[in-house]
Design an enzyme around this catalytic site. Structure first.
Site, PDB file in Angstrom:
ATOM      1  N   LEU A   1       0.844  -1.198   0.000  1.00  0.00           N
ATOM      2  CA  LEU A   1       0.000   0.000   0.000  1.00  0.00           C
ATOM      3  C   LEU A   1       0.878   1.246   0.000  1.00  0.00           C
ATOM      4  O   LEU A   1       1.653   1.466   0.929  1.00  0.00           O
ATOM      5  CB  LEU A   1      -0.915   0.019   1.222  1.00  0.00           C
ATOM      6  CG  LEU A   1      -1.767  -1.234   1.467  1.00  0.00           C
ATOM      7  CD1 LEU A   1      -2.756  -0.987   2.609  1.00  0.00           C
ATOM      8  CD2 LEU A   1      -2.503  -1.669   0.213  1.00  0.00           C
TER       9      LEU A   1
ATOM     10  N   ARG B   1       1.425  15.328   6.691  1.00  0.00           N
ATOM     11  CA  ARG B   1       2.260  15.989   7.708  1.00  0.00           C
ATOM     12  C   ARG B   1       3.740  16.112   7.318  1.00  0.00           C
ATOM     13  O   ARG B   1       4.513  16.779   7.981  1.00  0.00           O
ATOM     14  CB  ARG B   1       2.120  15.255   9.052  1.00  0.00           C
ATOM     15  CG  ARG B   1       0.873  15.704   9.805  1.00  0.00           C
ATOM     16  CD  ARG B   1       0.713  14.942  11.094  1.00  0.00           C
ATOM     17  NE  ARG B   1       0.236  13.588  10.871  1.00  0.00           N
ATOM     18  CZ  ARG B   1       0.386  12.597  11.747  1.00  0.00           C
ATOM     19  NH1 ARG B   1       1.037  12.799  12.875  1.00  0.00           N
ATOM     20  NH2 ARG B   1      -0.083  11.402  11.481  1.00  0.00           N
TER      21      ARG B   1
ATOM     22  N   GLN C   1      -4.955   3.792  -7.012  1.00  0.00           N
ATOM     23  CA  GLN C   1      -6.133   4.099  -6.189  1.00  0.00           C
ATOM     24  C   GLN C   1      -6.327   5.611  -6.297  1.00  0.00           C
ATOM     25  O   GLN C   1      -5.576   6.378  -5.699  1.00  0.00           O
ATOM     26  CB  GLN C   1      -5.866   3.684  -4.739  1.00  0.00           C
ATOM     27  CG  GLN C   1      -7.072   3.866  -3.841  1.00  0.00           C
ATOM     28  CD  GLN C   1      -6.723   3.774  -2.367  1.00  0.00           C
ATOM     29  OE1 GLN C   1      -5.580   3.998  -1.969  1.00  0.00           O
ATOM     30  NE2 GLN C   1      -7.710   3.462  -1.546  1.00  0.00           N
TER      31      GLN C   1
ATOM     32  N   ASN D   1       5.395   9.726   9.863  1.00  0.00           N
ATOM     33  CA  ASN D   1       4.313  10.592   9.371  1.00  0.00           C
ATOM     34  C   ASN D   1       4.754  12.028   9.213  1.00  0.00           C
ATOM     35  O   ASN D   1       4.065  12.831   8.610  1.00  0.00           O
ATOM     36  CB  ASN D   1       3.118  10.534  10.319  1.00  0.00           C
ATOM     37  CG  ASN D   1       2.427   9.185  10.235  1.00  0.00           C
ATOM     38  OD1 ASN D   1       2.175   8.679   9.147  1.00  0.00           O
ATOM     39  ND2 ASN D   1       2.169   8.590  11.372  1.00  0.00           N
TER      40      ASN D   1
ATOM     41  N   LYS E   1      38.463  11.015 -13.635  1.00  0.00           N
ATOM     42  CA  LYS E   1      37.188  10.570 -14.203  1.00  0.00           C
ATOM     43  C   LYS E   1      37.451   9.591 -15.332  1.00  0.00           C
ATOM     44  O   LYS E   1      38.343   9.827 -16.156  1.00  0.00           O
ATOM     45  CB  LYS E   1      36.423  11.777 -14.747  1.00  0.00           C
ATOM     46  CG  LYS E   1      35.036  11.449 -15.271  1.00  0.00           C
ATOM     47  CD  LYS E   1      34.626  12.332 -16.445  1.00  0.00           C
ATOM     48  CE  LYS E   1      35.230  11.842 -17.728  1.00  0.00           C
ATOM     49  NZ  LYS E   1      34.842  12.609 -18.915  1.00  0.00           N
TER      50      LYS E   1
ATOM     51  N   ASN F   1      40.760  16.760 -22.258  1.00  0.00           N
ATOM     52  CA  ASN F   1      40.057  15.631 -22.875  1.00  0.00           C
ATOM     53  C   ASN F   1      38.870  16.040 -23.712  1.00  0.00           C
ATOM     54  O   ASN F   1      38.314  15.237 -24.436  1.00  0.00           O
ATOM     55  CB  ASN F   1      39.591  14.649 -21.783  1.00  0.00           C
ATOM     56  CG  ASN F   1      38.691  15.322 -20.759  1.00  0.00           C
ATOM     57  OD1 ASN F   1      38.909  16.484 -20.401  1.00  0.00           O
ATOM     58  ND2 ASN F   1      37.697  14.615 -20.287  1.00  0.00           N
TER      59      ASN F   1
ATOM     60  N   ALA G   1      58.312  21.199 -18.156  1.00  0.00           N
ATOM     61  CA  ALA G   1      57.303  21.931 -17.383  1.00  0.00           C
ATOM     62  C   ALA G   1      56.677  23.009 -18.262  1.00  0.00           C
ATOM     63  O   ALA G   1      57.357  23.641 -19.076  1.00  0.00           O
ATOM     64  CB  ALA G   1      57.947  22.553 -16.156  1.00  0.00           C
TER      65      ALA G   1
HETATM   66  C1  UD1 Z   1      -4.139   0.872   9.596  1.00  0.00           C
HETATM   67  C2  UD1 Z   1      -4.959  -0.229  10.257  1.00  0.00           C
HETATM   68  C3  UD1 Z   1      -4.630  -0.263  11.755  1.00  0.00           C
HETATM   69  C4  UD1 Z   1      -3.138  -0.493  11.934  1.00  0.00           C
HETATM   70  C5  UD1 Z   1      -2.329   0.557  11.165  1.00  0.00           C
HETATM   71  C6  UD1 Z   1      -0.866   0.213  11.202  1.00  0.00           C
HETATM   72  C7  UD1 Z   1      -7.010  -0.278   8.959  1.00  0.00           C
HETATM   73  C8  UD1 Z   1      -8.435   0.066   8.936  1.00  0.00           C
HETATM   74  N1  UD1 Z   1      -6.352   0.045  10.062  1.00  0.00           N
HETATM   75  O1  UD1 Z   1      -4.463   2.109  10.183  1.00  0.00           O
HETATM   76  O2  UD1 Z   1      -5.357  -1.291  12.377  1.00  0.00           O
HETATM   77  O3  UD1 Z   1      -2.812  -0.467  13.321  1.00  0.00           O
HETATM   78  O4  UD1 Z   1      -2.741   0.593   9.789  1.00  0.00           O
HETATM   79  O5  UD1 Z   1      -0.121   1.251  10.657  1.00  0.00           O
HETATM   80  O6  UD1 Z   1      -6.497  -0.850   8.038  1.00  0.00           O
HETATM   81  N2  UD1 Z   1      -3.392   3.628   2.371  1.00  0.00           N
HETATM   82  C9  UD1 Z   1      -3.676   3.616   1.033  1.00  0.00           C
HETATM   83  N3  UD1 Z   1      -4.924   3.952   0.632  1.00  0.00           N
HETATM   84  C10 UD1 Z   1      -5.892   4.313   1.506  1.00  0.00           C
HETATM   85  C11 UD1 Z   1      -5.587   4.325   2.880  1.00  0.00           C
HETATM   86  C12 UD1 Z   1      -4.325   3.956   3.290  1.00  0.00           C
HETATM   87  O7  UD1 Z   1      -2.824   3.294   0.205  1.00  0.00           O
HETATM   88  O8  UD1 Z   1      -7.021   4.612   1.051  1.00  0.00           O
HETATM   89  C13 UD1 Z   1      -2.042   3.254   2.782  1.00  0.00           C
HETATM   90  C14 UD1 Z   1      -1.310   4.396   3.452  1.00  0.00           C
HETATM   91  O9  UD1 Z   1      -0.540   5.116   2.503  1.00  0.00           O
HETATM   92  C15 UD1 Z   1      -0.425   3.662   4.435  1.00  0.00           C
HETATM   93  C16 UD1 Z   1      -1.208   2.406   4.766  1.00  0.00           C
HETATM   94  O10 UD1 Z   1      -2.154   2.245   3.752  1.00  0.00           O
HETATM   95  O11 UD1 Z   1       0.797   3.259   3.862  1.00  0.00           O
HETATM   96  C17 UD1 Z   1      -1.888   2.478   6.119  1.00  0.00           C
HETATM   97  O12 UD1 Z   1      -2.758   3.587   6.136  1.00  0.00           O
HETATM   98  P1  UD1 Z   1      -2.903   4.505   7.411  1.00  0.00           P
HETATM   99  O13 UD1 Z   1      -3.943   5.514   7.117  1.00  0.00           O
HETATM  100  O14 UD1 Z   1      -1.590   4.924   7.884  1.00  0.00           O
HETATM  101  O15 UD1 Z   1      -3.401   3.439   8.463  1.00  0.00           O
HETATM  102  P2  UD1 Z   1      -4.712   3.429   9.321  1.00  0.00           P
HETATM  103  O16 UD1 Z   1      -5.892   3.204   8.437  1.00  0.00           O
HETATM  104  O17 UD1 Z   1      -4.711   4.551  10.253  1.00  0.00           O
END
Ligand code: UD1
Ligand code: CA
Length: 463
Positions: free
Chosen positions: A9, A16, A75, A230, A353, A388, A425
């Site tokens: 993902l 942030r 996505q 983050n 180089k 060169n 030289a």
């Molecule tokens: C999620 C988990 C939580 C876990 C945590 C660990 C769910 C609902 N919750 O939290 O239980 O403890 O991860 O870090 O899954 N991302 C996408 N697309 C989206 C949403 C998220 O690609 O629509 C990616 C984010 O970029 C990130 C990862 O998924 O790399 C996790 O998303 P983030 O929002 O950090 O996690 P939570 O949903 O808060």
């Protein structure tokens, strides 16, 4: 591990970070976070990987293209972790019958052993889902693992949990093994019925249990695997933690690091015992250094192989090979594709180089050696230049063994200096010099007696 694949993902923005760059490309010790996750997958023999991109998708995809072969699913709108995995539907369908690892692209401390061990447990227990968990002193913000006697009952997000649930300190690391076919089915049943209005990947647990299948938890021994960044401050904290871990590893291998606070070493660097790393030295990726070397102070080495007993003092060295017993610096610049054979000395303000420099050769001061093949025991006087580049093309200089270039020699390439030949030289050499000959290319000196007397009368000396 046969029959596995992974979905990473990486669609998140990382608001942030306050960066135009997507979060997964933020670097820890010169390497984007997602690259660590990919390395952990590869280390666990997971080669078929689909990355979910979204924010700045092109940037993530072009980085991925530069490091290997990946499947991509975009996505466009971020509607939760479950929604992100839904984007990989085609990929999952092609991997029917296998197990899929789902993992976040921003957890650089994940390691292959954890992935392998979790998969083993997944198989041994016959689970449809195995969640990687960790125990934290402060679980705030993470999904809490609610267990029962059969395994995991559910995961409750911070925003959805009641007081009792939020006391649980075992959390969801965001890394899971799924049976692919069960996952495809469960994704179809997800809803946005929660406080954030998102499709939660974690809700696949309930849907799986309702089918009478098993969901287990693999508790990672070291909770570092969950660490993510983050904000810039988090990123710095992760870099610092990894930096110190790496330095400890080199200490254990017998490397001497003086004033370790100012030294950065990439995770893949290999350094031999009894090598000393002095302050303000940066060793980037792709570096192997032998033993008994002194690197630094104030040196940068990247993508290079360094032999034993080499001194690199206040020197920058990129994509080059340096053999043993070489002494370089201070203030030398070794640019890509230089090969420096043993017992060479390059002194202050020497730049090289795309050249080979033979054994025992010396260039002690203010010299440029580019696109050249230099023999053994060549002496470069102060201020020599291989010329060169003619403004359009680059040409090579060939300098035979034992040649002696006088100070301020310019060699206009292409040109060949024979073995044991000399240059006077200040010569600008445009024609080849045969072996053992002296090449002189400068105007003969003429003295004009009594010249000053005429001038001195009108000259205003300060003291
Ligand atoms: C999620 C988990 C939580 C876990 C945590 C660990 C769910 C609902 N919750 O939290 O239980 O403890 O991860 O870090 O899954 N991302 C996408 N697309 C989206 C949403 C998220 O690609 O629509 C990616 C984010 O970029 C990130 C990862 O998924 O790399 C996790 O998303 P983030 O929002 O950090 O996690 P939570 O949903 O808060
Ligand atoms: Ca000069």
């Amino acid at each position: 591990m046969g029959n596995t694949c992974a979905v990473i993902l990486a669609a998140g923005k990382g608001t942030r970070m306050k960066s135009k760059k997507p979060k997964v490309l933020a670097e820890i010790l010169f390497k984007p976070m997602i690259h660590y996750v990919i390395d952990a997958c590869k280390g666990a023999d997971i080669d078929d990987i689909c990355v979910i991109t979204g924010f700045e998708a092109e940037a993530v995809e072009s980085y991925l293209e530069s490091i290997g072969n990946f499947k991509i699913a975009r996505q466009l709108e971020q509607k939760g972790t479950g929604h992100a995995v839904m984007m990989a539907k085609d990929f999952l369908e092609k991997n029917s019958g296998k197990d899929v690892l789902v993992i976040c692209g921003d957890t650089p401390f994940i390691n292959s052993q954890t992935l392998k061990d979790a998969h083993k447990q997944h198989k041994d227990e016959g689970n449809a889902i195995t969640v990687v968990t960790a125990k934290l002193d402060n679980p705030t913000g993470y999904g809490r693992i609610i267990r029962n006697s059969n395994g995991i009952e559910k995961i409750v997000e911070q925003k959805d949990g009641n007081e009792e649930e939020l006391k649980v300190n075992e959390i969801n690391a965001g890394t899971y093994w799924f049976d692919v076919d069960n996952l495809i089915e469960a994704l179809g049943g997800l809803t946005t019925n929660n406080s954030q209005g998102e499709y939660y990947l974690t809700d696949t647990i309930d849907l799986t249990l309702k089918k009478g299948k098993k969901v287990g938890g693999f508790t990672a021994q070291n909770s570092d695997i969950i660490l993510g960044a983050n904000s810039r401050k988090d990123l710095h904290a992760l870099s610092e933690k990894m930096r110190l871990d790496i330095i400890d590893k080199h200490f254990a291998n017998g490397v001497e690091i003086v004033s370790a606070g100012s030294v950065l070493i990439a995770p893949d660097a290999k350094i031999g015992a009894d090598t000393t790393i002095l302050p303000n030295t940066i060793i980037k990726s792709g570096v192997t250094i032998g033993s008994g070397c002194v690197i630094g102070p104030n040196s940068v080495v990247e993508d290079s192989t360094i032999g034993d007993n080499v001194i690199l003092n206040a020197t920058q060295c990129y994509s080059s090979k340096i053999h043993s017993n070489v002494n370089i610096g201070p203030f030398a610049h070794i640019r890509p594709n230089t090969e420096i054979k043993s017992v060479v000395h390059l002194g202050a303000f020497v730049e090289t180089k795309n050249s080979v420099i033979g054994e025992g050769t010396g260039a002690s001061h203010l010299t440029y050696i580019g696109d050249s093949d230099v023999g053994k025991n060549v002496n470069f006087g102060c201020g020599c230049v291989t010329v060169n580049y003619d403004g359009v093309n680059k040409h090579r200089c060939v300098i035979g063994d034992g040649a002696f270039l006088g100070c301020n020699t310019n060699l206009i390439a292409p040109v060949t200096i024979g073995e044991d030949a000399y240059t006077a030289a200040g010569s600008t050499i445009t024609n080849d010099i045969p072996a053992e000959a002296l090449g002189i290319a400068r105007a003969r000196q003429e003295n004009k007696p009594g010249f000053s007397a005429k001038k001195l009368a009108g000259r205003n000396k300060k003291v």
